[in-house]
Design a protein around this motif. Sequence first.
Motif, short mmCIF file in Angstrom:
data_model
loop_
_atom_site.label_atom_id
_atom_site.label_comp_id
_atom_site.label_asym_id
_atom_site.label_seq_id
_atom_site.Cartn_x
_atom_site.Cartn_y
_atom_site.Cartn_z
N PHE A 32 -62.81 0.10 -52.64
CA PHE A 32 -61.67 0.30 -51.75
C PHE A 32 -60.66 1.19 -52.43
CE2 PHE A 32 -60.24 -3.46 -54.12
CZ PHE A 32 -58.90 -3.15 -54.39
N GLY A 33 -59.85 1.87 -51.63
CA GLY A 33 -58.85 2.77 -52.18
C GLY A 33 -57.57 2.72 -51.38
N TYR A 34 -56.76 3.74 -51.53
CA TYR A 34 -55.47 3.79 -50.85
C TYR A 34 -55.33 5.02 -49.97
CZ TYR A 34 -53.97 -0.26 -53.45
OH TYR A 34 -53.87 -1.55 -53.94
N SER A 35 -56.41 5.73 -49.76
CA SER A 35 -56.38 6.89 -48.87
C SER A 35 -57.79 7.17 -48.37
CB SER A 35 -55.82 8.12 -49.60
OG SER A 35 -56.66 8.46 -50.70
N GLY A 36 -57.88 7.95 -47.30
CA GLY A 36 -59.17 8.37 -46.79
C GLY A 36 -60.00 7.24 -46.20
N LYS A 37 -61.31 7.37 -46.30
CA LYS A 37 -62.23 6.45 -45.64
C LYS A 37 -62.28 5.07 -46.29
CE LYS A 37 -65.23 10.09 -43.81
NZ LYS A 37 -66.60 10.66 -43.77
N ILE A 57 -53.45 -12.59 -39.77
CA ILE A 57 -52.18 -12.50 -39.05
C ILE A 57 -50.98 -12.76 -39.95
CG2 ILE A 57 -53.18 -13.07 -36.81
CD1 ILE A 57 -52.15 -15.93 -37.20
N TYR A 58 -51.24 -13.24 -41.17
CA TYR A 58 -50.15 -13.49 -42.12
C TYR A 58 -50.39 -12.66 -43.37
CZ TYR A 58 -49.07 -17.48 -39.12
OH TYR A 58 -48.75 -18.29 -38.05
N GLN A 59 -50.28 -11.35 -43.20
CA GLN A 59 -50.61 -10.41 -44.26
C GLN A 59 -49.36 -9.90 -45.00
OE1 GLN A 59 -54.06 -8.98 -45.16
NE2 GLN A 59 -54.18 -11.13 -44.51
N SER A 60 -49.60 -9.37 -46.17
CA SER A 60 -48.55 -8.79 -47.02
C SER A 60 -48.93 -7.36 -47.38
CB SER A 60 -48.40 -9.62 -48.30
OG SER A 60 -48.01 -10.93 -48.02
N PRO A 61 -47.92 -6.51 -47.62
CA PRO A 61 -46.48 -6.79 -47.75
C PRO A 61 -45.75 -6.70 -46.41
CG PRO A 61 -46.91 -4.50 -48.27
CD PRO A 61 -48.25 -5.12 -47.98
N ILE A 62 -44.46 -7.04 -46.42
CA ILE A 62 -43.63 -6.96 -45.23
C ILE A 62 -42.28 -6.33 -45.59
CG2 ILE A 62 -44.70 -8.99 -44.17
CD1 ILE A 62 -42.10 -10.54 -44.97
N ASP A 63 -41.53 -5.99 -44.55
CA ASP A 63 -40.14 -5.56 -44.74
C ASP A 63 -39.24 -6.79 -44.72
OD1 ASP A 63 -37.84 -3.92 -44.91
OD2 ASP A 63 -37.65 -3.89 -42.72
N ARG A 253 -49.91 -0.66 -50.41
CA ARG A 253 -50.43 -0.99 -49.09
C ARG A 253 -49.32 -0.85 -48.05
NH1 ARG A 253 -52.73 -6.78 -46.63
NH2 ARG A 253 -54.04 -5.83 -45.01
N PRO A 254 -49.59 -0.31 -46.87
CA PRO A 254 -48.57 -0.20 -45.83
C PRO A 254 -48.04 -1.56 -45.41
CG PRO A 254 -50.45 1.20 -45.32
CD PRO A 254 -50.86 0.34 -46.48
N LEU A 255 -46.84 -1.57 -44.82
CA LEU A 255 -46.22 -2.80 -44.33
C LEU A 255 -47.07 -3.43 -43.25
CD1 LEU A 255 -42.48 -1.67 -44.10
CD2 LEU A 255 -43.53 -3.08 -45.88
N GLN A 256 -47.05 -4.77 -43.22
CA GLN A 256 -47.83 -5.54 -42.25
C GLN A 256 -46.89 -6.22 -41.26
OE1 GLN A 256 -51.41 -5.46 -42.50
NE2 GLN A 256 -50.68 -3.80 -43.85
N PRO A 257 -47.35 -6.50 -40.04
CA PRO A 257 -46.50 -7.16 -39.03
C PRO A 257 -46.08 -8.55 -39.49
CG PRO A 257 -48.49 -6.24 -38.03
CD PRO A 257 -48.69 -6.18 -39.50
N LEU A 258 -44.86 -8.93 -39.14
CA LEU A 258 -44.36 -10.26 -39.50
C LEU A 258 -45.05 -11.35 -38.68
CD1 LEU A 258 -42.32 -11.54 -41.42
CD2 LEU A 258 -40.61 -11.40 -39.59
N ASN A 259 -45.37 -11.05 -37.42
CA ASN A 259 -46.10 -11.98 -36.54
C ASN A 259 -45.44 -13.36 -36.48
OD1 ASN A 259 -48.07 -10.13 -35.76
ND2 ASN A 259 -49.42 -10.64 -37.46
N GLY A 260 -44.14 -13.37 -36.28
CA GLY A 260 -43.43 -14.63 -36.06
C GLY A 260 -43.09 -15.42 -37.30
N ARG A 261 -43.44 -14.94 -38.47
CA ARG A 261 -43.13 -15.68 -39.69
C ARG A 261 -41.63 -15.66 -39.98
NH1 ARG A 261 -47.13 -12.77 -43.81
NH2 ARG A 261 -46.94 -11.12 -42.21
N THR A 262 -41.17 -16.71 -40.64
CA THR A 262 -39.77 -16.79 -41.05
C THR A 262 -39.66 -16.46 -42.53
OG1 THR A 262 -39.25 -18.51 -39.43
CG2 THR A 262 -37.78 -18.32 -41.32
#
Length: 272
Positions: A32-37, A57-63, A253-262
């Motif tokens: 795995f890498g950080y760009s491309g395929k 659905i509870y992934q990291s990182p977040i804003d 890694r790009p930011l992940q959705p918060l998906n309702g987390r506090t």
Amino acid sequence: MLTSEKSAIFIALLYTSFLVTHACDTATGVRFGYSGKTGPKHWGSLSPNFTLCSKGIYQSPIDIVKDFAVHNPKMEPLERDYTAANVTMVDNVFNIALRYNDTSGAVKVDGKKYKLKQLHWHSPSEHTMNGQRFAVELHMVHYADDGNVTVVSILYRYGKPDPFLFQINDTLAELSAEGCKAEKGDPLPVGVVNMKELRQGAHRYFRYLGSLSAPPCTEGVIWNILGEIREMTKEQAAALMAPLEGSYRHNCRPLQPLNGRTVQFYERSRKL
């Protein structure tokens, strides 16, 4: 079927295998890498072990949006009893890490003890605060005896030198000079490293439930993001990435959705 405790230990060992050997699925050899395929958008389809990278659905990182963080009066200061210890440095292909033994110290989270196993750096930072991304992020990865994971994260901007990094300058230079001659994952001795600098700055921190930020993206990780932004020089940041191949020097890694987390926060002044 595995018990929940055995499952947790298996997950911990699986993640450790990624951090200690190669940026790949050791069962299939999938890199795995950080760009491309092989970049983050494709992690979930690279290997059956990586499914959570796309379906979790509870992934990291977040804003971390400070105004939306909820103060939790039951949270306590991060009790960290790190001691000076002999450590080794490893090139994990996708990051540079320091590896610790069981006597290096621990952190207590909600009264539970997690032992420090390793720390590594990402550039630029993976987590952001109010949308702001920083130059570097340090992840201090801890494991409990049952295999559960908690991470203490420290964000850095460019500025004055970071004293902690002075202790590993020579080993970083050695690792960088060896280049492709060095066996990936082969530890280099660093010597005794003083942890004093990394015990500071926990008077305010943010906590949320997330995941490992690299494959296999396992969820259930307790994240503790220190509110104090520290500093390091551009030269120090470059030295941390220098041993890595070019495509891994931007290992964010790009930011992940918060998906309702506090996102909760602790602030010492509110305890006084």
